[in-house]
Design an enzyme around this catalytic site. Structure first.
Site, PDB file in Angstrom:
ATOM      1  N   HIS A 187       0.823  -1.211   0.000  1.00 59.48           N
ATOM      2  CA  HIS A 187       0.000   0.000   0.000  1.00 59.48           C
ATOM      3  C   HIS A 187       0.854   1.257   0.000  1.00 59.48           C
ATOM      4  CE1 HIS A 187      -3.883  -1.987   0.250  1.00 59.48           C
ATOM      5  NE2 HIS A 187      -3.230  -2.905   0.913  1.00 59.48           N
ATOM      6  N   ARG A 294     -11.496   3.456  -3.668  1.00 64.43           N
ATOM      7  CA  ARG A 294     -11.304   2.424  -2.645  1.00 64.43           C
ATOM      8  C   ARG A 294     -12.016   2.846  -1.357  1.00 64.43           C
ATOM      9  NH1 ARG A 294      -6.034   3.171  -4.910  1.00 64.43           N
ATOM     10  NH2 ARG A 294      -5.339   1.373  -6.138  1.00 64.43           N
ATOM     11  N   ARG A 330     -15.965   1.160  -5.239  1.00 63.01           N
ATOM     12  CA  ARG A 330     -15.900  -0.240  -4.807  1.00 63.01           C
ATOM     13  C   ARG A 330     -16.392  -0.338  -3.377  1.00 63.01           C
ATOM     14  NH1 ARG A 330     -10.132  -3.049  -4.915  1.00 63.01           N
ATOM     15  NH2 ARG A 330      -9.780  -1.744  -3.093  1.00 63.01           N
ATOM     16  N   GLU A 429     -11.181 -10.774 -10.189  1.00 60.22           N
ATOM     17  CA  GLU A 429      -9.891 -10.882  -9.514  1.00 60.22           C
ATOM     18  C   GLU A 429      -9.643 -12.274  -8.947  1.00 60.22           C
ATOM     19  OE1 GLU A 429      -9.782  -7.996  -6.349  1.00 60.22           O
ATOM     20  OE2 GLU A 429     -11.878  -8.330  -5.839  1.00 60.22           O
ATOM     21  N   ASN A 452      -3.852  -7.182  -9.460  1.00 60.42           N
ATOM     22  CA  ASN A 452      -2.991  -7.575  -8.337  1.00 60.42           C
ATOM     23  C   ASN A 452      -3.466  -8.892  -7.729  1.00 60.42           C
ATOM     24  OD1 ASN A 452      -1.762  -5.140  -8.811  1.00 60.42           O
ATOM     25  ND2 ASN A 452      -2.627  -4.106  -7.037  1.00 60.42           N
ATOM     26  N   ASP A 453      -4.757  -8.948  -7.398  1.00 61.56           N
ATOM     27  CA  ASP A 453      -5.282 -10.179  -6.803  1.00 61.56           C
ATOM     28  C   ASP A 453      -5.428 -11.294  -7.837  1.00 61.56           C
ATOM     29  OD1 ASP A 453      -5.444  -9.937  -4.050  1.00 61.56           O
ATOM     30  OD2 ASP A 453      -7.337  -8.858  -4.101  1.00 61.56           O
ATOM     31  N   ARG A 463       0.888 -11.566  -2.913  1.00 58.60           N
ATOM     32  CA  ARG A 463       1.207 -10.265  -3.508  1.00 58.60           C
ATOM     33  C   ARG A 463       1.966  -9.355  -2.544  1.00 58.60           C
ATOM     34  NH1 ARG A 463      -4.407  -6.771  -3.625  1.00 58.60           N
ATOM     35  NH2 ARG A 463      -2.935  -5.067  -3.791  1.00 58.60           N
ATOM     36  N   CYS A 500      -8.485  -2.135 -13.373  1.00 63.34           N
ATOM     37  CA  CYS A 500      -8.244  -1.139 -12.331  1.00 63.34           C
ATOM     38  C   CYS A 500      -7.043  -1.508 -11.467  1.00 63.34           C
ATOM     39  CB  CYS A 500      -9.479  -0.928 -11.465  1.00 63.34           C
ATOM     40  SG  CYS A 500      -9.945  -2.357 -10.472  1.00 63.34           S
TER      41      CYS A 500
END
Length: 551
Positions: A187, A294, A330, A429, A452-453, A463, A500
């Site tokens: 993050h 987010r 989201r 994802e 990413n996921d 990850r 995204c």
């Protein structure tokens, strides 16, 4: 000069003093004190400082999000003036206990008493008592609010930062990041890319507290950290910084230009954000909309569940400021690496595959409904779309839609306006969502790929793993084939597909994404214009067949 090598995860060169993140929450040690009068005075001074801080927070919140949300800070001030609370602490200090321990002892007593009550409102005040007490203890112990106590912007150093820590940083004070641990998908890295500032991870034990306050120059492309750089190194890196600024000025000329290929293929280029604070960057970089808001950061920055009104204000702000452009929000994605203590989630051996995201929403419908009410209420102020994470099955989507319909019915009954045409989408994802994408596409208005996921679950690679970067290959053919399969099924059903995840900004894959059939790319605000430049240079008629043949 000391040269330290790490891994660059957000491009750019930055120079400034190195500052180590000040993490609060140290264990409170109970000690006996002799001078109780001095300790009482110390407590009173900390209490007054806390009152001042809360008043400042109240005024800031009042200006930014309205009176109802700001009322929390006013309520906290009132609690700090409650004589039962204050006198309870004074009595414990009077018995010879240090102020920090006295505050936490009384806080626990009050919290237990409130939690034991039948009244739900009073139970909710237990978290508030702990919050104000933590604030007072932080002042007493010299902890730094927000982790940064500096008059000038700094290069922020840390082992790594949790999502709950990144959301509370004073971003105006940060020139760049250097962390001893972390990964390219941490993050800290995502925040740096959103802010458009350099970031370097994985420098290990070479990042020493002894360097605190020293002038450093960092290169987020090469991963180079120069502590007290010599003249040659300084000149080299600062020249590179000047070149980057010149390039940015050239890219600024693309503002207002369409995202369209040489052969006329239009691509939506949107932005990923974590809060309304990021909207300035979206507008400054000419983002076409918000492809990922987010919303979990509204939960991470709170000590208890954010209210419907608090969420409504944030979503309304985003919708209004984007002036009719699509804003995809989201729903909460708490769990795994994003933890909020008040959710009281059980410790899991494998949290990435545990109770997280939509699974929390479907098992705690009251929390989900509060967010949905706020989203639908805000929908009349712009073009809001709602996106649901961590989907694996058709039944989940149908249950989500049932709850959405129930919320809509409630709002109609209360005569609260909302947009009846709000688009609903899902995150692609998980491999399951890809394999079921032909059926899922019939249930929703759009897909958005969380690369990413999707990469994590497809390749079975954590990850967040510090030592797994060489195995976490988002360019892996398996990942790209999955994106193509989802895109094909989306288009067959007449819906669009976007990306995204962080991979959307990887310009080495832009041509591949267009060949696959990706309709939208949502990236960090700073990546919009570089991506636009690449899109406008591509002719999809030339290489698409070869690209698809090699997947």
């Amino acid at each position: 000069m000391v040269l330290i090598q790490g891994k660059g995860v957000s491009k750019g060169v930055a120079a400034g003093p190195l500052y180590f993140y000040q993490r609060g929450g140290a264990e409170i040690v109970r000690t006996q004190i002799e001078d109780t009068e001095a300790e009482l005075a110390r407590f009173e001074e900390a209490r007054q400082t806390a009152m001042t801080q809360l008043q400042e927070l109240y005024e800031k919140a009042l200006a930014e999000v309205g009176e109802e949300s700001a009322a929390l800070f006013e309520a906290h001030q009132m609690m700090l003036e409650d004589m039962d609370y204050v006198e309870g602490i004074q009595d414990v200090i009077g018995s010879g206990v240090n102020a920090e321990a006295a505050v936490m002892e009384v806080a626990e007593q009050f919290a237990e008493m409130l939690l034991a009550m039948d009244d739900e409102y009073m139970q909710g005040r237990a978290a508030d008592v702990k919050d104000i007490s933590t604030r007072v203890v932080g002042i007493l112990s010299g902890a730094v609010a927000g982790g940064i106590d500096s008059e000038v912007p700094v290069i922020l150093a840390a082992d790594d930062l949790a999502p709950s820590e990144t959301v509370q940083l004073d971003k105006s004070k940060i020139l760049g990041f250097v962390t001893s641990g972390g990964s390219g998908n941490s993050h800290t890295a995502i925040l740096a890319r959103t802010m458009g500032i350099p970031a370097i991870i994985g420098v290990g034990e070479k990042l020493k507290e002894a360097y605190s306050g020293k002038d450093v120059i960092i290169d987020g492309e090469t991963g180079e950290v120069a502590v007290e750089a010599d003249e040659i190194t300084s000149e080299r890196l600062l020249k590179k910084q000047a070149k980057e600024r010149a390039l940015k000025e050239l890219l600024d000329q693309l503002k207002g230009q369409p995202n369209i290929t040489i052969d006329g293929k239009k691509v939506m280029v949107y932005c990923n954000i974590g809060s309304p604070d990021d909207l300035d960057a979206v507008l400054a970089n000419d983002g076409g909309g918000v492809g990922l808001f987010r919303s979990e950061f509204l939960y991470l920055q709170n000590d208890t569940y954010p209210t419907e009104e608090q969420q409504f204000r944030a979503y309304k702000t985003a919708a209004e400021r984007m002036g009719g452009k699509r804003v995809i929000i989201r729903t909460l994605d708490i769990g795994a690496d994003k933890q909020a203590d008040y959710f009281q989630l059980e410790k899991e051996e494998n949290p990435a595959m545990g109770l997280r995201a939509i699974r929390i929403c479907l098992t705690r419908p009251e929390v989900f409904k509060t967010q949905l009410r706020a989203l639908y209420r805000a929908s009349v102020y712009g073009k809001i779309a709602i996106m649901f994470p961590m989907i694996t099955s058709v039944w989940e989507v149908r249950e989500i839609k049932r709850i959405c319909q129930a919320v809509q019915a409630e709002l109609r009954a209360e005569e609260i306006p909302f947009d009846e045409q709000v688009e609903l989408g899902i995150m692609i994802e998980t491999p399951a969502s890809v394999m079921m994408s032909d059926q899922l596409a019939k249930e929703v208005d759009f897909f958005s790929v969380g690369t990413n996921d999707l990469t994590q679950y497809t390749l079975a690679v954590d990850r967040q793993g510090n030592n797994l970067d060489r195995f976490f290959d988002a360019h892996h053919p398996a990942v790209l084939r999955m994106i193509k399969q989802a895109a094909d099924n989306a288009h067959k059903a007449g819906i669009w597909l976007g990306i995204c995840g962080e991979l959307g900004a990887d310009t080495s894959l832009t041509e591949t994404f267009l060949a696959i059939g990706v309709d939208e790319l949502s990236v960090s605000p700073s990546a919009v214009l570089p991506l636009r430049s690449v899109i406008r240079s591509i002719d999809t008629r030339k290489n698409s067949e070869e690209i698809l043949a090699n997947l």
